[in-house]
Design an enzyme around this catalytic site. Structure first.
Site, mmCIF file in Angstrom:
data_model
loop_
_atom_site.group_PDB
_atom_site.id
_atom_site.type_symbol
_atom_site.label_atom_id
_atom_site.label_comp_id
_atom_site.label_asym_id
_atom_site.label_seq_id
_atom_site.Cartn_x
_atom_site.Cartn_y
_atom_site.Cartn_z
ATOM 1 N N ASP A 207 0.820 -1.218 0.000
ATOM 2 C CA ASP A 207 0.000 0.000 0.000
ATOM 3 C C ASP A 207 0.855 1.270 0.000
ATOM 4 O OD1 ASP A 207 0.777 -0.865 2.552
ATOM 5 O OD2 ASP A 207 -0.808 0.251 3.557
ATOM 6 N N HIS B 188 8.632 -0.734 12.485
ATOM 7 C CA HIS B 188 7.587 -1.447 11.763
ATOM 8 C C HIS B 188 8.030 -2.896 11.545
ATOM 9 C CE1 HIS B 188 3.890 -1.440 9.640
ATOM 10 N NE2 HIS B 188 4.365 -1.423 8.413
ATOM 11 N N HIS C 297 -3.705 6.696 7.434
ATOM 12 C CA HIS C 297 -3.509 5.263 7.385
ATOM 13 C C HIS C 297 -4.521 4.521 8.280
ATOM 14 C CE1 HIS C 297 -1.276 1.401 7.392
ATOM 15 N NE2 HIS C 297 -0.785 1.851 6.266
#
Ligand SMILES: [Zn+2]
Length: 269
Positions: free
Chosen positions: A22, A97, A224
């Site tokens: 994405d 992340h 997001h």
């Protein structure tokens, strides 16, 4: 970009945070569209390791030679200089992340004082004019003292915009975020999905807001959002209780980077 009439030829630098789909799958389409539109200007792409390989592979297997040159810069560490011109500097900011991921710090450079030409006496040397630009008072050739404020105006305080990409909210104090004018932070979930946020290395709206509050950020943009939230007003509500100057990232909307002197009221947009 088409829908919001962003002109292709104004894009010269692209910053990719990480290689989850994405965040970059549209890149190849854009690269080929630039080519079909007859672009000849060089394109600069900064991204994590592997993106260069992905681009080369797609060009190779489609036997494509672009009309323009791509310059790829691999982002490997926190605080890496990615772009610089006379106005701004862009550096990387390491995120937390599931895969290597970097945010971006867009910092204006400190400008010099601006001389008020109409008020400038002829009795000043070139060197004294440079001193005025440095904010100093000067004594002219007749021995007269000129206060800097009589002949020059001080520059605005440089602004900083930070794009924090996908990340668990950073627990440590980040010096670079301190007092930043505008922070984009992800808020994939709300409070009741805390465990999921932790498991997937994302943040909740409250966490993002508290992060902004802790670092004395002037304004926060949240984005997001998980597709589970059909109504994202809940995300805004949750964040706003912790940090009032919060807005939601809406596609196509333009956000000003507020000046340091501005108060904490949200910009009407
Ligand atoms: Zn991601």
């Amino acid at each position: 970009m088409l829908r919001h009439q962003v002109r292709y030829n104004r894009i010269n630098h692209i910053f990719i945070s990480h290689l989850h789909g994405d965040h970059y799958l549209g890149l190849m389409g854009l690269i080929f569209t630039f080519h079909l539109q007859g672009r000849t200007d060089d394109l600069y792409i900064s991204g994590p390791s592997g993106l260069d390989e992905i681009i080369s592979l797609q060009l190779k297997h489609s036997d494509s030679v672009l009309n323009y040159q791509i310059h790829f810069q691999r982002i490997v560490e926190d605080g890496q200089l990615l772009f610089e011109n006379e106005d701004i500097q862009v550096t990387s900011m390491e995120m937390n992340h599931r895969i290597p991921c970097f945010g971006f710090v867009f910092a204006e450079k400190q400008r010099r004082h601006k001389i008020i030409r109409e008020k400038l006496p002829e009795t000043l040397s070139r060197e004294q004019m440079l001193q005025l630009k440095d904010g100093l008072d000067v004594v002219d050739s007749n021995g007269k003292l000129w206060a800097n404020s009589e002949l020059a105006t001080p520059p605005l305080v440089p602004r900083k915009y930070i794009y924090a990409a996908d990340t668990r909210v950073l627990s440590k104090q980040c010096k670079v975020v301190e007092n930043c004018n505008l922070l984009y932070h992800e808020a994939t979930f709300t409070n009741e999905m805390q465990a999921r946020a932790e498991a997937t290395f994302h943040s909740t709206a409250s966490e993002a807001a508290m992060f902004a509050e802790r670092h004395h950020v002037k304004k926060l943009i949240l984005g997001h959002f998980s597709s589970r939230y059909q109504d994202v007003s809940l995300v805004l509500e949750e964040a706003s209780t912790n940090f009032s100057n919060t807005v939601l990232a809406i596609e196509g909307q333009v956000y000003e980077v507020p000046n340091g002197t501005e108060n904490h009221e949200p910009l009407a947009s």
